[in-house]
Design an enzyme around this catalytic site. Structure first.
Site, PDB file in Angstrom:
ATOM      1  NE  ARG A  97      -1.297   2.187   3.076  1.00  0.00           N
ATOM      2  CZ  ARG A  97      -0.312   2.922   3.596  1.00  0.00           C
ATOM      3  NH1 ARG A  97       0.280   3.867   2.887  1.00  0.00           N
ATOM      4  NH2 ARG A  97       0.091   2.720   4.832  1.00  0.00           N
ATOM      5  CB  SER A  98       4.135   2.081   1.614  1.00  0.00           C
ATOM      6  OG  SER A  98       3.734   1.880   2.943  1.00  0.00           O
ATOM      7  CB  SER A 145       8.829  15.267  14.189  1.00  0.00           C
ATOM      8  OG  SER A 145       8.740  13.887  14.415  1.00  0.00           O
ATOM      9  CB  THR A 171       8.515   5.069   0.464  1.00  0.00           C
ATOM     10  OG1 THR A 171       8.406   5.063   1.881  1.00  0.00           O
ATOM     11  CG2 THR A 171       7.773   3.871  -0.120  1.00  0.00           C
ATOM     12  NE  ARG A 275      -3.390 -24.841  18.559  1.00  0.00           N
ATOM     13  CZ  ARG A 275      -2.410 -25.731  18.520  1.00  0.00           C
ATOM     14  NH1 ARG A 275      -2.299 -26.563  17.487  1.00  0.00           N
ATOM     15  NH2 ARG A 275      -1.540 -25.795  19.500  1.00  0.00           N
ATOM     16  CD  GLU A 370       2.618   9.727   4.522  1.00  0.00           C
ATOM     17  OE1 GLU A 370       2.274  10.903   4.378  1.00  0.00           O
ATOM     18  OE2 GLU A 370       3.203   9.065   3.651  1.00  0.00           O
ATOM     19  CB  THR A 372       5.263  10.259  15.242  1.00  0.00           C
ATOM     20  OG1 THR A 372       5.181  11.541  15.875  1.00  0.00           O
ATOM     21  CG2 THR A 372       6.623  10.122  14.567  1.00  0.00           C
TER      22      THR A 372
HETATM   23  P1  FAD Z   1      11.899  12.082  15.020  1.00  0.00           P
HETATM   24  O1  FAD Z   1      11.292  13.306  14.405  1.00  0.00           O
HETATM   25  O2  FAD Z   1      13.322  12.159  15.459  1.00  0.00           O
HETATM   26  O3  FAD Z   1      11.001  11.646  16.251  1.00  0.00           O
HETATM   27  C1  FAD Z   1      11.440  10.682  17.219  1.00  0.00           C
HETATM   28  C2  FAD Z   1      10.419  10.640  18.360  1.00  0.00           C
HETATM   29  O4  FAD Z   1      10.323  11.932  18.967  1.00  0.00           O
HETATM   30  C3  FAD Z   1       9.011  10.310  17.852  1.00  0.00           C
HETATM   31  O5  FAD Z   1       8.347   9.521  18.802  1.00  0.00           O
HETATM   32  C4  FAD Z   1       8.355  11.665  17.788  1.00  0.00           C
HETATM   33  O6  FAD Z   1       6.938  11.607  17.879  1.00  0.00           O
HETATM   34  C5  FAD Z   1       8.977  12.350  18.998  1.00  0.00           C
HETATM   35  N1  FAD Z   1       8.896  13.810  18.882  1.00  0.00           N
HETATM   36  C6  FAD Z   1       9.501  14.614  17.984  1.00  0.00           C
HETATM   37  N2  FAD Z   1       9.150  15.894  18.210  1.00  0.00           N
HETATM   38  C7  FAD Z   1       8.305  15.895  19.273  1.00  0.00           C
HETATM   39  C8  FAD Z   1       7.553  16.890  19.962  1.00  0.00           C
HETATM   40  N3  FAD Z   1       7.588  18.194  19.611  1.00  0.00           N
HETATM   41  N4  FAD Z   1       6.774  16.507  20.992  1.00  0.00           N
HETATM   42  C9  FAD Z   1       6.663  15.207  21.358  1.00  0.00           C
HETATM   43  N5  FAD Z   1       7.331  14.208  20.730  1.00  0.00           N
HETATM   44  C10 FAD Z   1       8.142  14.560  19.709  1.00  0.00           C
HETATM   45  N6  FAD Z   1       9.826  10.525   4.619  1.00  0.00           N
HETATM   46  C11 FAD Z   1       9.775  11.092   3.367  1.00  0.00           C
HETATM   47  O7  FAD Z   1      10.050  12.285   3.206  1.00  0.00           O
HETATM   48  N7  FAD Z   1       9.418  10.356   2.279  1.00  0.00           N
HETATM   49  C12 FAD Z   1       9.112   9.021   2.374  1.00  0.00           C
HETATM   50  O8  FAD Z   1       8.803   8.391   1.355  1.00  0.00           O
HETATM   51  C13 FAD Z   1       9.178   8.393   3.672  1.00  0.00           C
HETATM   52  N8  FAD Z   1       8.958   7.055   3.800  1.00  0.00           N
HETATM   53  C14 FAD Z   1       9.183   6.447   5.024  1.00  0.00           C
HETATM   54  C15 FAD Z   1       9.141   5.053   5.117  1.00  0.00           C
HETATM   55  C16 FAD Z   1       9.428   4.421   6.327  1.00  0.00           C
HETATM   56  C17 FAD Z   1       9.422   2.927   6.399  1.00  0.00           C
HETATM   57  C18 FAD Z   1       9.722   5.197   7.469  1.00  0.00           C
HETATM   58  C19 FAD Z   1      10.028   4.530   8.780  1.00  0.00           C
HETATM   59  C20 FAD Z   1       9.771   6.570   7.376  1.00  0.00           C
HETATM   60  C21 FAD Z   1       9.520   7.221   6.152  1.00  0.00           C
HETATM   61  N9  FAD Z   1       9.642   8.606   6.013  1.00  0.00           N
HETATM   62  C22 FAD Z   1       9.556   9.200   4.772  1.00  0.00           C
HETATM   63  C23 FAD Z   1      10.087   9.420   7.150  1.00  0.00           C
HETATM   64  C24 FAD Z   1       9.021   9.653   8.221  1.00  0.00           C
HETATM   65  O9  FAD Z   1       8.083  10.564   7.768  1.00  0.00           O
HETATM   66  C25 FAD Z   1       9.757  10.086   9.498  1.00  0.00           C
HETATM   67  O10 FAD Z   1      10.424   8.940   9.996  1.00  0.00           O
HETATM   68  C26 FAD Z   1       8.824  10.676  10.532  1.00  0.00           C
HETATM   69  O11 FAD Z   1       8.372  11.943  10.146  1.00  0.00           O
HETATM   70  C27 FAD Z   1       9.511  10.800  11.909  1.00  0.00           C
HETATM   71  O12 FAD Z   1      10.730  11.437  11.785  1.00  0.00           O
HETATM   72  P2  FAD Z   1      12.027  10.791  12.482  1.00  0.00           P
HETATM   73  O13 FAD Z   1      12.109   9.367  12.103  1.00  0.00           O
HETATM   74  O14 FAD Z   1      13.185  11.664  12.166  1.00  0.00           O
HETATM   75  O15 FAD Z   1      11.717  10.832  14.037  1.00  0.00           O
END
Ligand code: FAD
Length: 392
Positions: A97-98, A145, A171, A275, A370, A372
């Protein structure tokens, strides 16, 4: 005491009657493709971490790539139909789906909504047919984020643009023929349509994933990537543009996550009915029935919410915070359902023979991308209180 044949969970809600004939037909067509082509192979693709490239063209022929867009080879369906297709596809696997979401709602939508006529003519028909693959680069290693802080930069050089930076967790990144890349410029954030064979652009597949293994995720590196002025998305101004694209994709997730939940629950119901422990099917134990009943309630409520949001979208009245509401609830409940199903499956539940744990692992990614769950909670908090808690 036994009764008639077990019922499918969503049948209890009578939801089919809430759909138009066309919506039902689209869902049935996609479900048939899922049963015939995807489900028999998905465990293998998940295990090997390599969905076949030709699948994109098959999905193009099915008509689901950019299906909610008008013209340029796109099907032009309503939003509910698109949501139902996402649900059926995610019943196979969130990674598949992704692929469809990123192609249609991020890559294609960014060009459709913000591109020049020339960019649309060049890319949309190929992306709709699946002969080309698209990706969308917003997230960076240090800015997930909080994409406003992105470091990828585009500077003008004569009549050209030159891009430097890197994008993380992209992705389709290593499969893509074209990437929509978001970058800081002296005039604010702008989007660029970048053919992936442009010198200076490299994609590296991220390996050792425990989630979304049937989807390719990559890091993109941009080193002096020189693009003509015509590569800029002319209508995209500021961060609102990529965020609007994400909102399109999130809408698909509101429905899609329920597909993973429904498949977990239906397959677990079948298992529990056959089962036998303590001389009777485990479905006959009250503790199992409580789990099944609670999961059915959450699945049905999530479906009704998704459908309501879909009807709002088709009426042009869906607000971004309402999409957050749907994504937060439906992904949270879907992952809870997949995990609970795993408990009913016992030891069998830890293998790829049954889909529940694969769905639960996949949904870990869906919970994160999209935006967290925490970000969507803060969106709702702000909508309720008028106060932003994003910076503490
Ligand atoms: P972080 O932003 O570092 O967050 C880490 C933790 O801190 C999370 O729990 C977050 O909720 C928390 N946090 C951060 N800020 C705050 C706050 N102000 N208050 C409370 N909690 C907070 N991105 C693209 O651009 N294109 C894509 O095609 C794409 N595909 C993806 C596919 C996969 C399999 C994955 C895992 C990610 C993908 N992403 C993509 C990226 C995805 O959108 C990000 O991983 C997501 O936005 C979170 O960013 P981060 O991983 O840097 O986590």
């Amino acid at each position: 005491m036994t009764t008639a044949t077990p019922r499918r969970p969503l049948e209890l809600f009578g939801v089919d009657g809430l759909l138009t004939d066309e919506e039902r037909e689209i869902a049935t067509t996609v479900r048939r493709f899922v049963e015939d082509r995807l489900k028999p192979n998905v465990a293998e693709w998940f295990e090997s971490g390599t969905p076949p490239r030709e699948l994109t063209q098959e999905l193009g022929s099915l008509g689901v790539l950019g299906m909610h867009l008008q013209g340029y080879g796109c099907a032009g369906t309503n939003a509910v139909s698109y949501g139902l297709a996402c649900l059926e596809l995610e019943a196979a696997d969130s990674g598949l789906r992704s692929l469809v979401s990123v192609q249609g709602s991020l890559s294609m939508f960014s060009i459709y909504r913000y591109g020049s006529e020339e960019q649309k003519q060049q890319w949309l028909p190929r992306l709709a047919s699946g002969t080309a693959i698209g990706c969308f680069g917003l997230t960076e290693p240090d800015f997930g984020s909080n994409p406003a802080g992105m470091r990828t930069h585009a500077r003008r050089s004569g009549g050209d643009w030159v891009l430097n930076g890197s994008k993380m967790w992209i992705t389709n990144g290593s499969l893509a023929d074209v990437a929509t890349i978001w970058a800081q410029t002296d005039e604010g954030i702008r989007g660029f349509v970048v053919p992936t064979d442009t010198p200076g652009l490299t994609a590296t597949k991220i390996t050792r994933k425990l989630s979304l293994r049937a989807s390719v995720t990559s890091e993109l590196s941009l080193s002096d990537v020189r693009l003509p002025a015509s590569a800029e998305l002319p209508e995209a101004r500021g961060l609102g543009a990529p965020l609007a694209c994400l909102n399109e994709a999130r809408f698909g997730i509101v429905f899609g996550a329920l597909g993973a939940a429904r498949d977990s629950l239906e397959s677990t119901l079948d298992y529990a009915s056959t089962r036998v422990q303590f001389d009777r099917p485990i479905a006959g134990f009250q503790l199992t029935q409580q789990k099944l009943a609670d999961m059915t309630l959450e699945l049905g409520k999530g479906y009704l919410l998704a459908l309501h949001l879909g009807r709002l979208k088709d009426a042009g009245r869906l607000r971004p915070e309402q999409v957050s509401l749907g994504k937060l609830n439906n992904v949270r409940e879907a992952i809870a359902i997949a995990r609970e199903c795993r408990t009913i499956l016992g030891g069998s539940g830890i293998t790829l023979e049954y889909p529940a744990l694969r769905h639960a692992n996949n949904l870990e990614s869906v919970l994160t991308y999209e935006d967290t769950s925490e970000m969507h909670t803060l969106v709702l908090g702000q909508a309720l209180t008028g106060l932003s808690a994003f910076r503490g």
